[in-house]
Every structure is written in C-alpha cells, then in structure tokens.
Design a protein around this motif. Structure first.
Motif, PDB file in Angstrom:
ATOM      1  N   UNK A 176      42.092  49.714  24.776  1.00  0.00           N
ATOM      2  CA  UNK A 176      41.493  48.390  23.947  1.00  0.00           C
ATOM      3  C   UNK A 176      40.128  48.625  23.317  1.00  0.00           C
ATOM      4  N   UNK A 177      39.033  49.055  24.224  1.00  0.00           N
ATOM      5  CA  UNK A 177      37.908  49.298  23.623  1.00  0.00           C
ATOM      6  C   UNK A 177      37.705  50.222  22.488  1.00  0.00           C
ATOM      7  N   UNK A 178      38.578  51.336  22.597  1.00  0.00           N
ATOM      8  CA  UNK A 178      38.727  52.127  21.281  1.00  0.00           C
ATOM      9  C   UNK A 178      39.258  51.434  20.051  1.00  0.00           C
ATOM     10  N   UNK A 179      40.078  50.516  20.399  1.00  0.00           N
ATOM     11  CA  UNK A 179      40.681  49.832  19.367  1.00  0.00           C
ATOM     12  C   UNK A 179      39.673  48.538  18.613  1.00  0.00           C
ATOM     13  N   UNK A 180      38.943  48.111  19.353  1.00  0.00           N
ATOM     14  CA  UNK A 180      37.569  47.231  18.922  1.00  0.00           C
ATOM     15  C   UNK A 180      36.764  48.147  18.066  1.00  0.00           C
TER      16      UNK A 180
END
Length: 171
Positions: A133-137
């Motif tokens: 999720x952090x990588x997607x942000x």
C-alpha cells in the motif's frame, strides 16, 4: 513481553536459539506447522509514507485515480499474494484483510490488518499489505516528487498462536 532490561522489546526470552526457517544442515526450509492447532490469529502492521505539503494537497486529484483508494486495494491484493512473494511463507486462507490509508501531518499512514483461522500467523500478510500500500502511494505520487520516503514499516500487534500475543510498545 519481557520487562527484563536485558531483553529488547518484542524479543521472547523463551525464544529458540536458532532461526526456525533453517534445518540442521543450515538449509532454508518451510517450517512444518501441521502439528499446530488452527486458531484465530490476527496481525496489524503500519507503514508511513512521508510526503511534502504540495504532494499532500494534490492527493485527491490524480489522473490514475484516488491514490489512497488504489493503495487500499493494492494492500488487500498483496496480503492475498504473500506466499507467492515471500519464499517460506505458508499460503493461508485469509478470513479478513483491511487496509486504511489516512492523510496525517507529514504524509500518509497505512494500517493493515489481516486475520485467519489457521496453524500459523498472519504477520507477514499484514506487513506485506502495509508495504505494498505504501509503495502504491509512492507510485501514484512520484510524478510530483521523487524524494518521497517510505518509513516505519512495523508490526503493531499480533494475537493468537503458540507464541502468544504481541503489542509494540511506544518508542
């Protein structure tokens, strides 16, 4: 958790003296969990995406879609694929996955929860969900700033299983 000042927080004083994913010959292997009882297990992980004010202001407007909603879906999908990504993880029948992405001062806080009824825990699923999720942000905002930082990917808590419950203490 131990109150012994010699034992770091989160380390079990009764922990085995060797890593569980290695056999007697030092070869990596998947741990046999077949003798463990299937019990409800839950884990919560967190990640933080540090963003500057201009990127934070631009979050709702993105040609690829709402970055926080896409990050939530990516985290949920990642939790379900953890065994495909981490070589010694067991494929688990996840009974629940939730990912929340919240704008806070200085960035976006990701909080991922995973649960199962199985013979092994879901810490890796929660950690994978928070990380992806952090990588997607990052992916959805990198056009505005290449200096975005992902930090503090941590296990917040776990319940169930032989090793007992764990809750991260304030740092």
């Amino acid at each position: 958790m131990s109150k012994d000042p010699e034992v770091p927080p989160g380390v079990r004083p009764d922990a085995p003296e060797k890593l569980s994913h290695y056999d007697e010959a030092g070869q990596a292997h998947m741990v046999d969990v077949s003798a463990k009882s299937a019990t409800r297990r839950e884990a919560v992980a967190r990640a933080f995406v540090e963003l500057n004010e201009s990127v934070l202001a631009a979050l709702p407007e993105n040609p690829k879609g709402n970055p926080l909603e896409v990050a939530r879906f990516a985290g949920i999908m990642a939790a379900k694929k953890t065994a495909d990504l981490i070589p010694m993880c067991h494929p688990l029948p996840l009974s629940f996955v939730d990912v929340q992405a919240t704008v806070v001062a200085g960035g976006v806080e990701i909080r991922a929860t995973a649960a199962t009824v199985a013979g092994t825990g879901v810490e890796m699923e929660a950690m994978t969900a928070a990380s992806v999720a952090a990588l997607t942000v990052y992916d959805m905002t990198k056009a505005l700033d290449k200096g975005i930082r992902i930090r503090e990917v941590v296990l917040e808590s776990k319940t169930g299983g032989k090793s007992g419950d764990y809750r991260r203490t304030a740092e």
